[in-house]
Structures are given as structure tokens and as C-alpha cells.
Design an enzyme around this catalytic site. Sequence first.
Site, short mmCIF file in Angstrom:
data_model
loop_
_atom_site.label_atom_id
_atom_site.label_comp_id
_atom_site.label_asym_id
_atom_site.label_seq_id
_atom_site.Cartn_x
_atom_site.Cartn_y
_atom_site.Cartn_z
N SER A 139 0.87 -1.19 0.00
CA SER A 139 0.00 0.00 0.00
C SER A 139 0.89 1.23 0.00
O SER A 139 1.81 1.37 0.81
CB SER A 139 -0.96 -0.02 1.18
OG SER A 139 -0.28 -0.19 2.40
N ASP A 151 -6.41 -1.35 6.82
CA ASP A 151 -7.23 -2.49 7.23
C ASP A 151 -8.36 -2.71 6.23
O ASP A 151 -8.73 -3.85 5.93
CB ASP A 151 -7.80 -2.27 8.64
CG ASP A 151 -6.68 -2.05 9.67
OD1 ASP A 151 -5.58 -2.61 9.47
OD2 ASP A 151 -6.91 -1.32 10.64
#
Lengths: 309, 309
Positions: free
Chosen positions: B217, B249
Site C-alpha cells: 500500500s 485495514d
Amino acid sequence: MILTVTLNTALDLTYRIPALKPHASHRITEVTERPGGKGVNVARVLATLGHEVTVTGFTGGATGAVVQSQLTAIPGVVDALVPVAAPTRRTIAVVDEQTGDTTQLNEPGPTITPAEWSAFQEAYEDLLTQASAVALCGSLPPGVPVGAYAGLIRLAKAAEVPVLLDTSGEPLRRGVAARPDLVKPNAEELAELTGSHEPLRGAQDARRRGARSVVASLGTEGLLAVTPEGRWRATPPARIHGNPTGAGDSAVAGLLSGWEEQLPWPERLARAVALSAATVLAPVAGEFDRAAYEELVGRVAVTGDASAA
Amino acid sequence: MILTVTLNTALDLTYRIPALKPHASHRITEVTERPGGKGVNVARVLATLGHEVTVTGFTGGATGAVVQSQLTAIPGVVDALVPVAAPTRRTIAVVDEQTGDTTQLNEPGPTITPAEWSAFQEAYEDLLTQASAVALCGSLPPGVPVGAYAGLIRLAKAAEVPVLLDTSGEPLRRGVAARPDLVKPNAEELAELTGSHEPLRGAQDARRRGARSVVASLGTEGLLAVTPEGRWRATPPARIHGNPTGAGDSAVAGLLSGWEEQLPWPERLARAVALSAATVLAPVAGEFDRAAYEELVGRVAVTGDASAA
């Protein structure tokens, strides 16, 4: 037993961190957790002095359950908290390890419903039948009427139980008008009540407003008592350095303890000043250093006389 | 069901105050309280997407009881947390109302005993028999061995359950060596693991170290996937402003959800990027904005090809 009332009980958390920096992320080095609120602190000191104490007020939720289980573990303390639906608040003291400076974060208290307030008043009346003295301590949570302490003072007087009030602002103003036996404002609270920044004038004015006796706490300068029996000042033997958290509550415990043992005013005041100083000296906020207390209590200077009320 | 593992669960508190000033006292305007820890956040998003999720990890004390009662209240989430003696930690996000800036205070996790760690591993093996995928998320509490994730990955592989790992530091390094199906580091975690600050090189290196697939990410630039099936970049349609808490998340939840539905990689990545962006846009930290997600998911640009792994 002595009854202490804490309508705005709390779970007090202390977080030690190297240094607080706004908008950064911090790992907490050490967490301590204990039951809090002024009347709870007073009860803890009274129990350590060997008195039987009952604690009432409100408890709710998971935080309230922790408060109750820790309270029950203190020898000499009886838990008579009244259950409510909303959870007991937390307070967080974030202590910088390098400087000892504290940043305080206080949750708002739980909102008390009218039915819960009624249930408390009934429980309080029952507890008064066994109480030798009662202390009403601290702020009011949302939902409790601002005249709450005035009503609780009237009930204590009707039950012929001597009543001490330690609060601030409008609850203090209304409470004083209901003629409590003793109020223990600090200098700021006394000035807010009376408009006078001169403690002796303020204390005299608070008596005119309804308090039978006034003991004003003047920080490092000790206590000033203005009572029907006389007027005294009690001063610690030296300037005390440390953490003042809970020092006022320890003074209240000293006054109640001396009341219970029917000590003359000078001895009550010496005890209150020594307990207060021994609390400032203790390594844990709100605890008191027993050895320091015993060493200090004989060295508090009490001046004044029994005719100058 | 999808199984998420959160060894360091938390009770996440958010305090809104006007502005944080070190060494001052603050009244908190608003308190919110919810179950936290990375795998718990992943489970919440998966449940909102309509998946059946089981949450395991540790729970203890009054804070753990609150985490469990709130978890159980989420439709689609099953609580399979393993009880331990020490209390579940709290994390506190103090949000300045004027600027939205956040100060984070994280309690240390509870110390897990060897017997508790053994009990967890047994419970985990049982849960694997019903799991279609497992995600191992977040930091390790004290007492859990640093090679814990490597062991849990081996158990998942023995049970033929695909396993995703989202952690950092030494637990990530050891976990990667146990050959998980997918790791999802952020750019910093990937650089720490591989020594390379160039994400493509880092991802290729993480695969050589043992990860079957790597999805890195890259914050506002979206995701980079390096897999046996090909290599892709997925980028949100515009620069997203808001609170990035929980965005990683949500990306993990998107990847798991796409895995479960056997979507091809470009669609999995589009879902993960859109969920992540919709989390940044949500008013409450860690929640996602459903309408924003549905609007964004078709507009994520996915480039790359299926042969360039």
C-alpha cells in the site's frame, strides 16, 4: 461509620510517557488504574487512618464495575454505590516522565435519569441512619439538579448527622445556603462564592451565607478555620514540594477523622495539614506517605484563639 | 467463514477536545468507544460487505469484556477471542476539534503467559478447520514469541487455508520466511523488510524471501501488486483527503473479500483501493462510506499485465 458521597465517581488512569507531543503517537510506559472522585479519595485516606467508611454515589458500565471491585478490595471501605445505566467516566492523567508535568483529560460524567436520582436519595436516607458524619464531595454529573447538595444537606440535618460540603461553583453556593456544618473551599472556590480574594473575609462571608464553620485550604500556606468555637491558622513546618493531586481530599479526611474522634479544632487542623502535606510528598498521586504524616503532625504550627470567631 | 487473528486487540477510545495543550486540564467534549486492533477492523469491513467473519486473538479484563460485547453486536461477526488474565489494552485518539489533528496514546498490550499462548494455538487450529481464508494482523503483545506468525502460517498451510499477513518489523520478517500466500506491507514496512525504498524492487525482494504475492500500500498512490499471476498498479481516481486511520485495514478486507469471491487480481485490487479511499472519506475513523465506495470502485485505474510477474 463515616459516609462519603461522590456523585461523579471516576476510574482514574495515570499514563506515564517520556514527553507529550501534540499530534504525535505515544507508547505508554506504565498504566495505573484506581477508583477516583473526591469522596472516594477521602474514603481511602479515612480507611488508612483506621476508620470505617461507606462510599456512595453512582456506578455504571464496565468502568463502574472496575471502580467497585477495586473499592471493595480496600480494607475498611464498604461499597454502597447506586447502579445507573450510563458508564462511570474515566479521567486520564498523562505524566511526562522527564519533568513530572501532568496533562489532564476528563471524560464528561454519565447522564443521571430522574428515576436514578430518586433511587440515590432513598439509598442515601437509609445510609444516614447508620452514619456518624457525612461528606458531600466534588462535581455533579449531568442530570443531577444543581441544588442537589442543598437537598442532601437538609436530609443529613433532619437525620442529625453532621455534614461537610466540598464542592465549587453553583452547587457550593446553593449548598451553603442549606446550612452545612462545615465547608472546605480552596482560595479560588471561596473567592468565587463570596467575591472576596481575602480568605478571612471570604470565610466570614461564607459563614454569614449559612456555613456553620469554614476551613479554607490555602495551598502551601495550610488551612484557615473560621468557626463558632474560634478562629485558627494551621501552617505546615516547611514548604512542601511534590504532586498536589488529592491534597485537598486528604485535608477533608483529616477534618472528618478529627470530628469523629471529637478532637479540639487545633488538633483537627494539625491532622488535616499534616495529611495534606504527606499526600503532596507521596510518590503516587493521591496516596499519603504515612511516615511523613506521623513526623509532620506534631510540627504543624496552629495559631489563633478560641474566642475570636 | 473468513478468520481474522488480532493478537493485540484493543478498546479504541476517541476523545474530541477543542485543542490539546500539554500540561493543561481538558474537558472531553465527546467520547466514542469501539473494539479495535487491525484484525478487528478488517472483520468489521468484511461483515459490512456481507461476509461471515470469525474474530480470534486475546481478550482480558473489563476492557476485553467491552470489546467482546461490542463485537458480538456486529451482524455477521462471530467472537472467538481466547480469554487471558491480563486486561486488553486501550488506545486513545485525542482529536483536536479545530484542526482535526490527532494525538495518539497507546497502552502496552497485556502480557500473555506460555499457557495462554498454547491455548490460543489450539483454538486457532480448531477454527482453521472451518475457515476459507485467514488474515494475521497487527503487532504482538508481550509474551508472544516473535516467531508467532511464522508458526500460525505453517498451521494454516498444513490445513490448506490461504493466509494473509499484515504486520511489521521482525514478526513480518519471520512470517514472510514461512511462505504466506499474501503480505500487505505499506511502503515503510516494505523498506524495513527489504532495505529497498523502491516499492517494485522491495515487493520483488519480499517474494524472493518467501511471500507468494505482495500487495504494497502506497498511501494516496494506491496499491502495487506483485504476484505469480502478474503485476499491477491500482490508483484511486483523485487524491483523497480525510482521516487515513483504518485505510490499510480496509484494503486488507477488500483483498480478502475478492479472494473469497475468486475475483481476478485487477478486480480485487480495485475493490481494495476503493474501500481504502472510502475509509479515508468517512467521518468516523475506521468506518467506510458505503456510497463513496460504490461510486469509486468502478473508477479505480488498474494498469499492468498478467505476464509480467
